[in-house]
Design an enzyme around this catalytic site. Structure first.
Site, PDB file in Angstrom:
ATOM      1  N   ASP A  49      -9.726   6.667  -1.170  1.00 27.15           N
ATOM      2  CA  ASP A  49      -8.620   7.390  -1.812  1.00 27.15           C
ATOM      3  C   ASP A  49      -9.158   8.044  -3.081  1.00 27.15           C
ATOM      4  O   ASP A  49     -10.380   8.130  -3.276  1.00 27.15           O
ATOM      5  CB  ASP A  49      -7.448   6.444  -2.121  1.00 27.15           C
ATOM      6  CG  ASP A  49      -7.811   5.422  -3.187  1.00 27.15           C
ATOM      7  OD1 ASP A  49      -9.008   5.294  -3.531  1.00 27.15           O
ATOM      8  OD2 ASP A  49      -6.903   4.756  -3.701  1.00 27.15           O
TER       9      ASP A  49
ATOM     10  N   TYR B  23      -6.172   6.100   4.937  1.00 27.22           N
ATOM     11  CA  TYR B  23      -6.356   5.209   3.796  1.00 27.22           C
ATOM     12  C   TYR B  23      -5.611   3.878   4.025  1.00 27.22           C
ATOM     13  O   TYR B  23      -6.190   2.796   3.890  1.00 27.22           O
ATOM     14  CB  TYR B  23      -5.866   5.868   2.492  1.00 27.22           C
ATOM     15  CG  TYR B  23      -5.701   4.827   1.412  1.00 27.22           C
ATOM     16  CD1 TYR B  23      -6.814   4.334   0.758  1.00 27.22           C
ATOM     17  CD2 TYR B  23      -4.449   4.271   1.132  1.00 27.22           C
ATOM     18  CE1 TYR B  23      -6.693   3.321  -0.169  1.00 27.22           C
ATOM     19  CE2 TYR B  23      -4.316   3.253   0.208  1.00 27.22           C
ATOM     20  CZ  TYR B  23      -5.445   2.782  -0.444  1.00 27.22           C
ATOM     21  OH  TYR B  23      -5.319   1.762  -1.343  1.00 27.22           O
TER      22      TYR B  23
ATOM     23  N   GLU C 108       0.835  -1.208   0.000  1.00 28.74           N
ATOM     24  CA  GLU C 108       0.000   0.000   0.000  1.00 28.74           C
ATOM     25  C   GLU C 108       0.873   1.263   0.000  1.00 28.74           C
ATOM     26  O   GLU C 108       0.560   2.239  -0.658  1.00 28.74           O
ATOM     27  CB  GLU C 108      -0.931   0.023   1.226  1.00 28.74           C
ATOM     28  CG  GLU C 108      -2.053  -1.004   1.174  1.00 28.74           C
ATOM     29  CD  GLU C 108      -2.997  -0.797  -0.002  1.00 28.74           C
ATOM     30  OE1 GLU C 108      -3.069   0.326  -0.521  1.00 28.74           O
ATOM     31  OE2 GLU C 108      -3.632  -1.775  -0.424  1.00 28.74           O
TER      32      GLU C 108
END
Ligand code: SF4
Length: 346
Positions: A144, A126, A43
């Protein structure tokens, strides 16, 4: 919630998205694991890097640092080296600080809930939502840019995404689409739809599972969403670096203080005038960062004697390295490019 009936049921949209994802979702290596460490690394890497560009980096990073303990114990220089090419080096520094934090505050075990994950260095809402939903099944949307784009288009919602309140607004809206028990898959599905189909420009609406319900498509206004009024201010920044070279050797040092490129290596940024030998030429390079436009003057300096070269090194506590050795250090991209050009020079 504006424009929508408060109790309207939008779960059918989430289910359509999951059905599409089951067939067309991208087959990516990190989709085969629920290891929170690996999902966290991916991520962070893919926040600012396209999947195809970052995949090789991700694989090498995981191979060298397969778990929290190995990342926490590594030399910072080596972590930065494995980050080379991805840019935004502060992400790598934060990753390592967070790994140390997991070792000290969580007994070396990756935290298993949103709030604890959010407390990690460099982790925002996020990333915490993505890791806690994908790895621990928490019912939280990982909002996002993909969510903003898909949701604002599907509902032709003109909520301005440059306002800080839009995050909570779209999170609440996303929750109304998210089928229970499917949060992680739903978040991955929105990621894929947003990057492959509902693209910022020229969305592929004819391939979209939400097309028949998409208001922006029906109105022929997909290009108008998401609405973003406030432009991010871009600052101009001028820098000067002295590329001091004697034979095959140059001067470098590691930047420690707070700076856009803290902890990376750099060339001398000032040279005592009385020690300055013949200055050959200045090359100006322009480089764009997300919030800054850089104009960098590289001043090539060629001392005639080694004693002059060493005096310059001592004046600023610079290291003397060969051009080849310098490539084993992590430099900001424009400096790295400058070295590469010198190495390639006949
Ligand atoms: S129909 Fe087009 S604009 Fe609407 S969600 Fe799908 S890709 Fe995006």
């Amino acid at each position: 919630m504006k424009n929508y009936k408060q109790n309207a049921d939008f779960l059918y949209l989430g289910k359509a998205l999951l059905a599409w994802y089951g067939i067309y979702g991208r087959d990516l290596p990190f989709r085969k694991t629920k290891d929170p460490y690996k999902i966290w690394i991916c991520e962070i890497i893919f926040q600012q890097t396209r999947i195809q560009q970052g995949l090789d980096h991700y694989n090498k990073f995981i191979e060298r640092f397969p778990d929290v303990a190995s990342l926490a114990a590594a030399e910072t220089d080596e972590v930065l080296l494995y980050w080379k090419g991805l840019g935004y080096y502060s992400r790598a520094l934060n990753l390592q600080k967070a790994a140390v934090q997991i070792m000290t505050e969580f007994g070396g075990v990756f935290p298993d809930n949103y709030n604890d994950i959010l407390s990690l260095r460099g982790v925002g809402p996020y990333t915490a939502a993505a890791v806690s939903s994908i790895c621990f099944g928490m019912h939280i949307p990982a909002v996002d840019g993909n969510f903003y784009r898909v949701l604002s288009r599907v509902f032709a919602d003109d909520t301005d995404i440059s306002h800080s309140s839009s995050f909570a607004y779209f999170s609440e809206l996303a929750l109304r689409l998210m089928p229970p028990g499917e949060a992680g898959t739903f978040n991955e599905a929105v990621m894929d739809l947003g990057s492959e189909i509902c693209r910022p420009r020229n969305p592929l609406c004819d391939q979209c599972p939400l097309q028949k319900d998409c208001r922006a498509f029906q109105l022929g206004r997909t290009a108008e969403f998401p609405v973003k009024t406030k432009k991010t201010a871009v600052k101009e920044l001028k820098l000067t670096y002295y590329f001091v070279r004697f034979g095959n050797e140059i001067l470098i040092r590691r930047r420690a203080e707070d700076h856009i490129w803290k902890k990376l290596y750099e060339f001398p940024d000032e040279v005592p005038v009385n020690l300055l030998p013949v200055v050959m030429e200045t090359n100006t390079v322009y480089h764009k960062l997300s919030h800054r436009n850089l104009s960098i003057d590289f001043v090539d300096v060629f001392p005639e004697k080694r004693t002059e070269f060493e005096a310059l090194a001592q004046a600023g506590s610079y290291q003397i390295v060969t051009l080849e050795q310098s490539l084993l250090h992590s430099f900001p991209k424009p400096l790295e490019n400058y070295i590469a050009a010198q190495v390639a020079r006949p």
